[in-house]
Design an enzyme around this catalytic site. Structure first.
Site, short mmCIF file in Angstrom:
data_model
loop_
_atom_site.label_atom_id
_atom_site.label_comp_id
_atom_site.label_asym_id
_atom_site.label_seq_id
_atom_site.Cartn_x
_atom_site.Cartn_y
_atom_site.Cartn_z
CD GLU A 144 8.04 12.65 -15.12
OE1 GLU A 144 6.95 13.44 -15.01
OE2 GLU A 144 9.16 13.27 -15.32
CG HIS A 149 -1.49 -1.28 1.55
ND1 HIS A 149 -2.90 -1.49 0.86
CD2 HIS A 149 -1.42 -2.32 2.26
CE1 HIS A 149 -3.15 -2.98 1.27
NE2 HIS A 149 -2.49 -3.36 2.02
CE LYS A 169 10.53 20.03 -11.07
NZ LYS A 169 9.33 19.67 -10.58
CB SER A 176 12.18 22.93 -14.49
OG SER A 176 11.19 23.99 -14.51
#
Ligand code: ARG
Length: 467
Positions: A298, A164, A291, A285
């Protein structure tokens, strides 16, 4: 000859037509812009077919030689980017056949004897799928080898294992990586199984019913490295199960890669900080200078949907088609090409990314110490001292609640504090409550003890080197 008829002379099938093809229809029905990608397979299939025709004395040795020379010259032209592809000639098959006749004359027109584009295209795709399965399998092996190396190096690196997405029990990071290995190993097995059904020759099925020429199907099959020939001509020209099977294998494989990717995305976040990806596999970024984004995982996660989509395209394409060949089937190629390209890119990314991950052992270790990961070990300890498991569960639950209140891990409680929950707890508990004690205790086949992880790594190495 009427003017209209003359206009359809460029078509290899123009004989019965009295009107030129509508320009829209020509564009709409043509596949050459994408199926030209099958030129190698198409020429290989033609070579095998021509040799068979000569063996059956349908072509003379001299005619065969002219055809073979012509086909090889065309292959070279295409490779050299000197071939003039024509949409008017519809597809890769008719482009090549017509170039052959243009090059070697009348003899070229004999190549299509005892064959149809229907068995021809089915052959081309099977050859393509077989080749791509082998390439995907090689990439899979590369990723598996990379995983095995990481697992070996990190066999005794401890991380929190999750259920979980909540800290559950400590595990070896190598063990976690070997779980990915297992998924890919099943993918490999599925591909090899699929390959068996791919590797059958449809050549000889002709349009749908077979052919009246004395063909030798075993000969063509053997020339093309097929394991045998399809058993039913109607099925042979219309079957695309093998593409759907590859798409299914690819979808399951992508589902696995998306799971790994999700973990990489989580693990590289500031909140987890378990691993770092190499800079060359990340992007920045345009507005936030701090970043470093895990774009590659992704995108792989995102591309999974695309591969599932192609599987659904192929399934839907084949749904309800009556026997035998229908033009619908021409729509099989773009989804197939796209999913193959996508899967190969994603596997390539993993094969490059995995050996370069930087694993932050101390962060993982510290994370495993939080979240009461050894609570089960305490319960097991009590059970081994005679307490029924349900009671032990209750006792440990109370100890954990106390720990949370005191802001202390179980291993940080004093013996006295622990004893207040059960008199069975003694000095030897502290060994049990360490992360090392916890993982070492799971020392059975498939368990997370580093000894078992290394055994799994060794077995994997043996299996990979036997491929
Ligand atoms: N371009 C066609 C395809 O990809 C080749 C087979 C065409 N056969 C036919 N009877 N029109 O399916």
């Amino acid at each position: 000859m009427s003017k209209k008829k003359a206009m359809n002379k460029s078509k290899l099938w123009g004989g019965r037509f009295t009107e030129a093809t509508d320009a829209f229809v020509e564009r709409f029905t043509a596949s050459v812009n994408f199926d030209r990608r099958l030129f190698q397979q198409d020429i290989d299939g033609s070579v095998a077919h021509a040799r068979m025709l000569a063996k059956a004395r349908i072509l003379t040795t001299n005619e065969l030689q002219q055809i073979l020379d012509g086909l090889e010259a065309i292959r070279q032209d295409i490779l050299d980017d000197k071939f003039a592809w024509s949409v008017t000639l519809e597809d890769v098959h008719m482009n090549i056949e017509s170039a052959l006749t243009a090059r070697i004359g009348e003899v070229g027109k004999k190549l299509h004897t005892g064959r149809s584009r229907n068995d021809q295209v089915a052959t081309d795709i099977r050859l393509y799928v077989r080749e791509e399965i082998d390439q995907i399998a090689a990439l899979l092996t590369k990723v598996q080898l990379a995983l095995v190396s990481v697992a070996e190096a990190e066999a005794d690196t401890i991380m929190p294992g999750f259920t979980h997405l909540q800290t559950a029990q400590p595990v070896s990071f190598g063990h976690h990586i070997m779980a990915w290995y297992e998924m890919l190993d099943r993918d490999y097995g599925r591909l090899m199984d699929c390959r068996k059904r791919v590797n059958l020759s449809p050549l000889g099925a002709a349009a749908l019913a077979g052919t009246s020429y004395p063909i030798d199907r075993d000969f063509t099959a053997e020339q093309l490295g097929f394991d045998g020939s399809s058993r039913n001509s109607l099925d042979a020209v219309s079957d695309r199960d093998f593409s759907i099977e590859l798409a299914s294998c690819a979808s399951i494989l992508m589902m696995h890669l998306s799971r790994f990717s999700e973990e990489l995305v989580l693990w590289t976040s500031a909140q987890f900080n378990f691993i770092e990806l190499p800079d060359r596999f990340c992007t920045g970024s345009s507005i936030m200078p701090q970043k470093k984004n895990p774009d590659v995982p992704e995108l792989i996660r995102g591309k999974t949907g695309r591969v599932y989509g192609q599987l659904i395209s192929l399934l839907t394409l084949m749904k309800s088609q009556p026997l035998a060949y229908n033009k619908d089937n021409q729509e099989d190629k773009e989804p197939l090409f796209d999913l193959v390209d996508t899967v190969k890119d994603c596997l390539y990314a993993y094969s490059e990314m995995m050996p370069a991950i930087n694993c932050k052992k101390e962060v993982m270790y510290a994370a495993a110490k939080q979240g009461y990961a050894t609570a089960t070990d305490l319960a097991d300890y009590l059970v081994k001292k005679g307490m029924p498991f349900r009671d032990a569960h209750e006792v440990v639950g109370k100890s954990v609640a106390f720990g949370i209140e005191q802001k202390k891990d179980l291993a940080e409680l004093t013996l006295e504090e622990l004893k207040s929950f059960s008199a069975l707890i003694e000095d030897d508990i502290f060994q049990v409550l360490t992360l090392e004690g916890s993982i070492n205790a799971r020392d059975h086949i498939g368990g997370t003890a580093p000894r078992q992880v290394l055994a799994a790594v060794q077995a994997a190495k043996n299996a990979l080197s036997a491929r």
